[in-house]
Design a protein around this motif. Structure first.
Motif, PDB file in Angstrom:
ATOM      1  N   PHE A  44       0.833  -1.202   0.000  1.00  0.00           N
ATOM      2  CA  PHE A  44       0.000   0.000   0.000  1.00  0.00           C
ATOM      3  C   PHE A  44       0.865   1.248   0.000  1.00  0.00           C
ATOM      4  CE2 PHE A  44       0.530  -0.816   4.562  1.00  0.00           C
ATOM      5  CZ  PHE A  44       0.868   0.445   5.038  1.00  0.00           C
ATOM      6  N   ARG A  45       0.250   2.332  -0.464  1.00  0.00           N
ATOM      7  CA  ARG A  45       0.898   3.638  -0.479  1.00  0.00           C
ATOM      8  C   ARG A  45       0.135   4.554   0.465  1.00  0.00           C
ATOM      9  NH1 ARG A  45       3.583   3.152  -5.761  1.00  0.00           N
ATOM     10  NH2 ARG A  45       4.836   4.913  -5.073  1.00  0.00           N
ATOM     11  N   SER A  46       0.886   5.452   1.127  1.00  0.00           N
ATOM     12  CA  SER A  46       0.275   6.455   1.989  1.00  0.00           C
ATOM     13  C   SER A  46       0.621   7.826   1.428  1.00  0.00           C
ATOM     14  CB  SER A  46       0.803   6.332   3.427  1.00  0.00           C
ATOM     15  OG  SER A  46       0.541   5.061   3.951  1.00  0.00           O
ATOM     16  N   LEU A  47      -0.309   8.428   0.711  1.00  0.00           N
ATOM     17  CA  LEU A  47      -0.052   9.711   0.070  1.00  0.00           C
ATOM     18  C   LEU A  47      -0.258  10.829   1.091  1.00  0.00           C
ATOM     19  CD1 LEU A  47       0.640  10.937  -2.724  1.00  0.00           C
ATOM     20  CD2 LEU A  47      -1.810  11.313  -3.021  1.00  0.00           C
ATOM     21  N   ILE A  48       0.832  11.500   1.477  1.00  0.00           N
ATOM     22  CA  ILE A  48       0.780  12.562   2.481  1.00  0.00           C
ATOM     23  C   ILE A  48       0.700  13.914   1.777  1.00  0.00           C
ATOM     24  CG2 ILE A  48       1.997  13.650   4.404  1.00  0.00           C
ATOM     25  CD1 ILE A  48       3.439  10.965   4.846  1.00  0.00           C
ATOM     26  N   HIS A  49      -0.295  14.726   2.170  1.00  0.00           N
ATOM     27  CA  HIS A  49      -0.520  16.047   1.577  1.00  0.00           C
ATOM     28  C   HIS A  49      -0.262  17.092   2.663  1.00  0.00           C
ATOM     29  CE1 HIS A  49      -2.993  19.545   0.372  1.00  0.00           C
ATOM     30  NE2 HIS A  49      -2.748  19.144  -0.872  1.00  0.00           N
ATOM     31  N   ILE A  50       0.765  17.934   2.451  1.00  0.00           N
ATOM     32  CA  ILE A  50       1.151  18.952   3.426  1.00  0.00           C
ATOM     33  C   ILE A  50       0.811  20.323   2.839  1.00  0.00           C
ATOM     34  CG2 ILE A  50       3.063  19.903   4.775  1.00  0.00           C
ATOM     35  CD1 ILE A  50       4.472  17.179   4.393  1.00  0.00           C
ATOM     36  N   PRO A  51      -0.189  21.032   3.397  1.00  0.00           N
ATOM     37  CA  PRO A  51      -0.702  22.248   2.756  1.00  0.00           C
ATOM     38  C   PRO A  51       0.124  23.511   2.944  1.00  0.00           C
ATOM     39  CG  PRO A  51      -1.941  21.797   4.749  1.00  0.00           C
ATOM     40  CD  PRO A  51      -0.996  20.636   4.556  1.00  0.00           C
ATOM     41  N   ASN A  52       0.908  23.612   4.032  1.00  0.00           N
ATOM     42  CA  ASN A  52       1.630  24.855   4.276  1.00  0.00           C
ATOM     43  C   ASN A  52       2.833  24.621   5.185  1.00  0.00           C
ATOM     44  OD1 ASN A  52       0.572  24.887   7.047  1.00  0.00           O
ATOM     45  ND2 ASN A  52      -1.368  25.466   6.071  1.00  0.00           N
ATOM     46  N   LEU A  53       3.648  25.652   5.352  1.00  0.00           N
ATOM     47  CA  LEU A  53       4.878  25.548   6.112  1.00  0.00           C
ATOM     48  C   LEU A  53       4.626  25.289   7.592  1.00  0.00           C
ATOM     49  CD1 LEU A  53       7.957  25.756   5.776  1.00  0.00           C
ATOM     50  CD2 LEU A  53       7.782  28.212   6.252  1.00  0.00           C
TER      51      LEU A  53
END
Length: 204
Positions: A44-53
Motif C-alpha cells: 500500500f501507499r500512503s499519500l501525504i498532503h502537506i498544505p503549508n509551512l
C-alpha cells in the motif's frame, strides 16, 4: 496484514483509519492529510498532503514491538520478524512541492517505529506531497529477486544479468540487519544472508 502466515501489525499516523481501500483523513492538529491506497498483494501507499509551512513534518508508522527495522543504503527500510526473516520493506522516501521540486525527506528508525521527516523551506511551493510505499516480502520472484528489488531495477534500468554479475564479481561487505552489500559497475546490490534473496538494487 498477513505475510506467509505471519501476522504483522502496523499503525499509521492516525489510528482511526479503519480500512486500506482508500481513506483520507486529517492528522490533526498538523493540518496535513493522508490518503491510503491498497496496491494489492499486501502492498500500500500512503499519500501525504502537506498544505503549508506550519503543518506537521513528522509522520509515524509503527510496527509490532517484536519487529526489527534496519535502514537500506537507498534510504528505504527493511522489516524483520523475531526470527530474522524479512516481512517487507518501505521504499526510499520522496517528497515534491507544487512545482515538482524535491523536498528534503528521510526516515528515522525509533525501535519498531519509522518516522518520516519532511523538511520544506521558505522557498518551497505548497502543497507538498510525500508517498511512503510499503512492499511486503512475497518470496522469490524472478530468480531470488524480491518485489522491492525488481521495482528498483525497473526504475534504474538495471538488468538481472548485471545484478548477477555484481554479486559474482563485485566487492562484498557486511550490511545492516544481517545483509551483505555487493558493489561493482556502479551498482550496489543488497542480499539477505538468511534467504539469499536480493533485497534491493541501487546505483552508487
Amino acid at each position: 496484514m498477513t505475510i506467509d502466515g505471519k501476522e504483522v501489525s502496523l499503525d499509521l499516523p492516525n489510528k482511526e483509519l479503519e480500512s486500506l481501500g482508500l481513506d483520507e483523513y486529517s492528522t490533526s492538529p498538523s493540518g496535513a492529510s493522508i490518503a491510503v491506497t491498497n496496491e494489492g498483494g499486501g502492498a500500500f501507499r500512503s499519500l501525504i498532503h502537506i498544505p503549508n509551512l506550519e503543518s506537521n513534518g513528522e509522520f509515524e508508522f509503527s510496527f509490532s514491538n517484536d519487529m526489527t527495522l534496519s535502514s537500506l543504503p537507498d534510504g528505504g527500510v527493511t522489516v524483520r520478524d523475531n526470527k530474522g526473516d524479512i516481512l517487507g520493506t518501505l521504499d526510499a522516501p520522496w517528497a515534491i512541492d507544487a512545482t515538482g521540486a524535491s523536498v528534503k525527506t528521510w526516515y528515522e528508525i525509533r525501535q519498531s517505529t519509522i518516522v518520516q521527516h519532511v523538511a520544506p523551506t521558505s522557498s518551497t511551493q505548497f502543497p507538498v506531497v510525500a508517498d511512503p510505499f510499503w512492499i511486503p516480502f512475497l518470496g522469490i520472484m524472478g530468480g531470488h529477486l524480491t518485489r522491492h528489488a525488481l521495482t528498483q531495477m525497473a526504475k534504474r534500468k538495471i538488468t538481472k544479468e548485471l545484478v548477477e554479475h555484481v554479486i559474482k564479481t563485485g566487492r562484498g561487505s557486511k550490511g545492516n540487519g544481517n545483509t551483505t552489500v555487493f558493489n561493482g559497475n556502479g551498482i550496489r546490490v543488497i542480499v539477505d544472508n538468511v534467504s539469499g534473496n536480493v533485497i534491493t538494487v541501487t546505483k552508487g
